[in-house]
Design a protein around this motif. Structure first.
Motif, PDB file in Angstrom:
ATOM      1  N   THR A   3      -3.053  -3.594 -12.342  1.00 13.15           N
ATOM      2  CA  THR A   3      -1.738  -4.001 -11.433  1.00 13.15           C
ATOM      3  C   THR A   3      -1.080  -5.499 -11.696  1.00 13.15           C
ATOM      4  O   THR A   3      -0.419  -5.849 -10.834  1.00 13.15           O
ATOM      5  N   LEU A  31       9.694   0.104  -8.966  1.00 10.17           N
ATOM      6  CA  LEU A  31       8.388  -0.474  -8.062  1.00 10.17           C
ATOM      7  C   LEU A  31       8.606   0.031  -6.676  1.00 10.17           C
ATOM      8  O   LEU A  31       9.706   0.332  -5.844  1.00 10.17           O
ATOM      9  N   THR A  35       4.978  -2.063  -1.349  1.00  5.27           N
ATOM     10  CA  THR A  35       4.015  -3.001  -1.919  1.00  5.27           C
ATOM     11  C   THR A  35       4.356  -3.713  -3.129  1.00  5.27           C
ATOM     12  O   THR A  35       3.738  -4.619  -3.456  1.00  5.27           O
ATOM     13  N   ILE A  37       4.272  -2.568  -6.131  1.00  2.00           N
ATOM     14  CA  ILE A  37       3.649  -2.216  -7.266  1.00  2.00           C
ATOM     15  C   ILE A  37       4.418  -1.392  -8.060  1.00  2.00           C
ATOM     16  O   ILE A  37       5.140  -0.512  -7.584  1.00  2.00           O
ATOM     17  N   GLU A  39       5.514   1.819  -9.723  1.00  3.49           N
ATOM     18  CA  GLU A  39       4.939   3.251  -9.615  1.00  3.49           C
ATOM     19  C   GLU A  39       5.676   4.176 -10.785  1.00  3.49           C
ATOM     20  O   GLU A  39       4.634   5.146 -11.179  1.00  3.49           O
ATOM     21  N   GLU A  57       0.576   5.151 -13.005  1.00  4.78           N
ATOM     22  CA  GLU A  57      -0.668   5.372 -12.698  1.00  4.78           C
ATOM     23  C   GLU A  57      -0.960   6.953 -12.904  1.00  4.78           C
ATOM     24  O   GLU A  57      -0.083   7.511 -12.225  1.00  4.78           O
ATOM     25  N   PRO A 106      -0.365   4.648  -3.396  1.00  9.77           N
ATOM     26  CA  PRO A 106      -1.372   3.244  -3.210  1.00  9.77           C
ATOM     27  C   PRO A 106      -1.225   2.899  -1.681  1.00  9.77           C
ATOM     28  O   PRO A 106      -0.139   3.109  -1.080  1.00  9.77           O
TER      29      PRO A 106
END
Length: 128
Positions: A3, A31, A35, A37, A39, A57, A106
């Motif tokens: 991450t 993203l 968050t 993050i 994706e 992920e 997440p």
């Protein structure tokens, strides 16, 4: 995937399937708006010049590129939403189902809220 990786560093990297066969090149990174993050990656496959969305992920980043733990045929058959805009919650759900991934996202969110969507990063300057 780690991450702490800058998602922009993924753009332009080669992507490989679970057997090490080249899938294509990472064209854009999406993203999670809530968050930040990374994706999803849109990989330019060269198969009919389309981008296939792949989950970041459980993919792994190495010095050679991005290793996606799925067969090339599954990636090739991923839903085609085009690139350059946000993924809607419905589109994201279709991708999760396509790859057989748990719908839990997440941050222990069991399902995407109706207004959740995914922004993108590309190698292009978004300014006009």
């Amino acid at each position: 995937m780690q991450t702490d990786v800058d998602p922009r560093s993924l753009i332009g990297r080669k992507a490989f399937d679970r057997n090490g066969a080249k899938i294509g090149t990472v064209d854009e990174v999406y993203l999670d708006d809530a968050t930040g993050i990374p994706e999803w990656a849109a990989v330019r496959t060269g198969l009919f010049s389309r981008d296939a969305f792949v989950p970041l992920e459980p993919s792994e980043l190495s010095e050679n590129g991005l290793r996606v733990p799925y067969e090339r045929s599954l990636i090739k058959d991923a839903p085609d939403f085009g690139v350059g805009r946000h993924l809607s919650p419905e589109q994201e759900l279709q991708l999760y189902h396509h790859y057989g991934l748990d719908v839990a996202l997440p941050g222990d969110i069991a399902a995407a809220p109706p207004d959740r969507d995914f922004g993108r990063l590309s190698g292009e300057d978004p300014r006009p």
